[in-house]
Enzyme design. Structure first.
Site, mmCIF file in Angstrom:
data_model
loop_
_atom_site.group_PDB
_atom_site.id
_atom_site.type_symbol
_atom_site.label_atom_id
_atom_site.label_comp_id
_atom_site.label_asym_id
_atom_site.label_seq_id
_atom_site.Cartn_x
_atom_site.Cartn_y
_atom_site.Cartn_z
ATOM 1 N N GLU A 41 -13.056 5.407 8.115
ATOM 2 C CA GLU A 41 -12.293 5.485 7.140
ATOM 3 C C GLU A 41 -12.579 5.509 5.730
ATOM 4 O O GLU A 41 -13.827 5.315 5.409
ATOM 5 C CB GLU A 41 -11.299 3.957 7.172
ATOM 6 C CG GLU A 41 -10.405 4.202 8.660
ATOM 7 C CD GLU A 41 -9.553 2.905 8.397
ATOM 8 O OE1 GLU A 41 -8.556 2.557 9.435
ATOM 9 O OE2 GLU A 41 -9.422 1.995 7.564
ATOM 10 N N ASP B 49 -16.037 1.107 8.088
ATOM 11 C CA ASP B 49 -15.788 0.874 9.629
ATOM 12 C C ASP B 49 -14.734 -0.610 9.437
ATOM 13 O O ASP B 49 -15.166 -1.569 9.184
ATOM 14 C CB ASP B 49 -17.106 0.375 10.371
ATOM 15 C CG ASP B 49 -16.609 0.094 11.853
ATOM 16 O OD1 ASP B 49 -15.648 -0.354 12.132
ATOM 17 O OD2 ASP B 49 -17.433 0.103 12.822
ATOM 18 N N ASP C 291 0.915 -1.393 -0.016
ATOM 19 C CA ASP C 291 -0.075 -0.188 -0.085
ATOM 20 C C ASP C 291 0.850 1.495 0.152
ATOM 21 O O ASP C 291 0.485 2.151 -0.700
ATOM 22 C CB ASP C 291 -1.060 -0.024 1.207
ATOM 23 C CG ASP C 291 -2.177 -0.913 0.974
ATOM 24 O OD1 ASP C 291 -2.451 -1.293 -0.051
ATOM 25 O OD2 ASP C 291 -2.694 -1.281 1.973
ATOM 26 N N ARG C 292 1.876 1.261 0.923
ATOM 27 C CA ARG C 292 2.648 2.603 1.071
ATOM 28 C C ARG C 292 3.983 2.456 0.713
ATOM 29 O O ARG C 292 4.635 1.497 1.244
ATOM 30 C CB ARG C 292 2.530 2.961 2.681
ATOM 31 C CG ARG C 292 0.951 3.367 2.902
ATOM 32 C CD ARG C 292 0.745 3.725 4.315
ATOM 33 N NE ARG C 292 1.353 2.565 5.422
ATOM 34 C CZ ARG C 292 0.677 1.570 5.686
ATOM 35 N NH1 ARG C 292 -0.572 1.255 4.957
ATOM 36 N NH2 ARG C 292 0.993 0.793 6.487
ATOM 37 N N TYR D 58 -12.306 -1.595 -4.269
ATOM 38 C CA TYR D 58 -12.941 -0.266 -3.585
ATOM 39 C C TYR D 58 -14.270 0.110 -4.371
ATOM 40 O O TYR D 58 -14.228 -0.112 -5.870
ATOM 41 C CB TYR D 58 -11.975 0.722 -3.355
ATOM 42 C CG TYR D 58 -11.159 0.516 -2.543
ATOM 43 C CD1 TYR D 58 -10.943 -0.614 -1.671
ATOM 44 C CD2 TYR D 58 -10.356 1.505 -2.037
ATOM 45 C CE1 TYR D 58 -9.980 -0.741 -0.546
ATOM 46 C CE2 TYR D 58 -9.442 1.541 -0.672
ATOM 47 C CZ TYR D 58 -9.335 0.403 -0.022
ATOM 48 O OH TYR D 58 -8.434 0.259 0.967
ATOM 49 N N ASP E 87 -21.102 -3.324 3.842
ATOM 50 C CA ASP E 87 -19.413 -3.594 3.976
ATOM 51 C C ASP E 87 -19.070 -5.080 3.553
ATOM 52 O O ASP E 87 -19.996 -5.989 3.206
ATOM 53 C CB ASP E 87 -19.061 -3.268 5.265
ATOM 54 C CG ASP E 87 -17.485 -2.914 5.340
ATOM 55 O OD1 ASP E 87 -16.939 -3.175 4.407
ATOM 56 O OD2 ASP E 87 -17.260 -2.457 6.489
#
Length: 470
Positions: A276, A293, A150-151, A403, A323
């Protein structure tokens, strides 16, 4: 009279006639000049006009167009910039019509297409753009290895026109970022990109590409933002930022921004809630967001706030849970998370409130990020039952989704006195579910219409593995 005298006489007469003609021409020209001069001086200060003036004399008739545009110095007018305004409700919606599909993974098997995740769409008055977080790599290339992470310092926010596969030739750099949001206030684009170490991440704000402000992580635990568009109205833009654990109580701020400068911020008191990756849209004078959540809830939390940053919070009441992972539909809750053993983790998503009703976007699968559907629950904003009033299929359950998030097309663009609700769905391909060295995605977008629509499946459709994976 002898011949020589005749010649002299004729010559003399010719000279006289020529002289007379010349004098008449000079007189006529002087007359025109003086007439024009007098008319200009007499009409000075009157509106400009085009008149036809006829001049006659014995030799010729001259028709002259005289434009009374005497010298006036006027400063050039600068058109007023149009800002998105508040006060419009969502347009009525009976279903959802396809707006765009980029087919990025299919095209990327043989083309220069970015490895991306977290795509989202945002529209200015003149155009809609797809924003996405790159991995500093192209599909079917060695640098795509390990892009499930992700990062990283290689991640950047970029954008391209909607409906095209994101490539170096059609994309615009926006920000160095592994988490981001972007939106237009009308005249300009705001971007907020978060980058840096998990404990000291920084958000860099830009307005029309120029750095205007920064915000440092205030809890030192992966400060992150929406991964979908922020919302602008009446010259201000609004977004939400989260800092803290992804599986426990975290901390939240609403930011109010003008031309890239943070002019207001409010901490959200939300004990027991987890916000989030919020998906936000304008609603009347307010901004409404439906979030993820990742701690306990299979239902989605929401937050509504006004320009003073006064806010309300709750959960989407409906027993049609939004969700993933989630339990089978059952009894919902308006004020607390529904767990039933499936509330932990989650996926970015969205809903649209219509009075007591709600459109809920969700995966078809209860366990994995596959399939996608839009469900209409006519009482789902206020009632906890699981009754629904219609489903529109977007992606079948045999194909990957990911997403999803909201965006809107405003009345300043459409000329309508309402806001068109739209959504996008990411279709993740590659790791961790497929045997590749990379992770990327394509996207599809739909907008609400008050006319006929259809159910179908619009999957990513790429055939894997690629050459680089073999």
């Amino acid at each position: 009279m002898n011949p020589n005298q005749k010649i002299i006489t004729i010559g003399s007469v010719s000279i006289v006639l020529t002289t007379v003609g010349l004098l008449l021409q000079i007189t006529s020209l002087c007359s025109i000049w003086f007439s024009h001069y007098n008319q200009v001086t007499q009409t000075n200060g009157q509106p400009c006009s085009n008149d036809t003036i006829n001049y006659y004399n014995e030799t010729f008739v001259n028709v002259t167009n005289v434009q009374n545009n005497y010298t006036t110095i006027t400063e050039p007018s600068i058109p007023q910039a149009i800002h998105y305004s508040s006060g419009r409700d969502l347009c009525p919606v009976k279903g959802w019509a396809p707006l765009s599909k980029d087919n990025g993974i299919r095209i990327g098997s043989r083309g220069e297409v970015f490895v991306i995740r977290e795509p989202f769409i945002s529209c200015s008055i003149n155009e809609c753009r797809t924003f996405f977080l790159t991995q500093g790599a192209l599909l079917n290339d060695k640098h795509s290895n390990g892009t499930v992470k992700d990062r990283s310092p290689f991640r950047t926010l970029m954008s391209c026109p909607i409906g095209v596969a994101p490539s170096p030739s059609n994309s615009r750099f926006e920000s160095v970022a592994w988490s981001a949001t972007a939106c237009s206030d009308g005249p300009g684009w705001l971007t907020l990109g978060i980058t840096g170490p998990d404990t000291t991440a920084v958000a860099v704000l830009k307005y029309n590409g120029v750095i205007t402000d920064t915000l440092k992580s205030w809890k030192g635990n992966i400060m992150r933002t929406q991964e979908s568009e922020c919302v602008c109205q009446d010259e201000f833009c609004y977004t939400l930022v989260t800092d803290g654990p992804s599986d426990a109580q975290a901390f939240y701020k609403i930011l109010k921004i003008k031309k890239g400068k943070i002019v207001g911020a409010k901490d959200v008191d939300a004990t027991g809630f987890h916000f989030e990756e919020c998906s936000c849209y304008p609603s009347g004078e307010n901004v409404e967001c439906v979030c993820r959540d990742n701690w306990r809830g299979s239902n989605r939390p929401w937050i509504r706030f006004n320009s003073d940053l006064d806010y309300q919070i709750g959960y989407v009441c409906s027993g049609v849970f939004g969700d993933n992972p989630r339990p089978v539909d059952g009894t919902g809750s308006c004020n607390s998370p529904v767990n039933n053993g499936k509330g932990r983790y989650g996926v970015k998503g969205f809903s649209f409130r219509y009075g007591d009703g709600v459109w809920i976007g969700r995966t078809k699968s209860l366990e994995s990020r596959s399939g996608f559907e839009m469900v209409w629950d006519a009482n789902g904003w206020v009632s906890t039952d699981k009754d629904s009033n219609g489903v529109q299929d977007i992606i079948d359950n045999d194909n990957w989704s990911g997403y999803s998030g909201s965006f809107s097309i405003r009345g300043e663009t459409t000329g309508r006195n309402c806001t068109v609700p739209c959504f996008w769905v990411e279709m993740i391909r590659g790791q961790p579910k497929e045997k590749t060295i990379w992770t990327s995605g394509s996207s599809i977008a739909f907008c609400g219409v008050n006319s006929d629509t259809t159910s179908w499946s619009w999957p990513d459709g790429a055939l894997l593995p690629f050459d680089i994976d073999k």
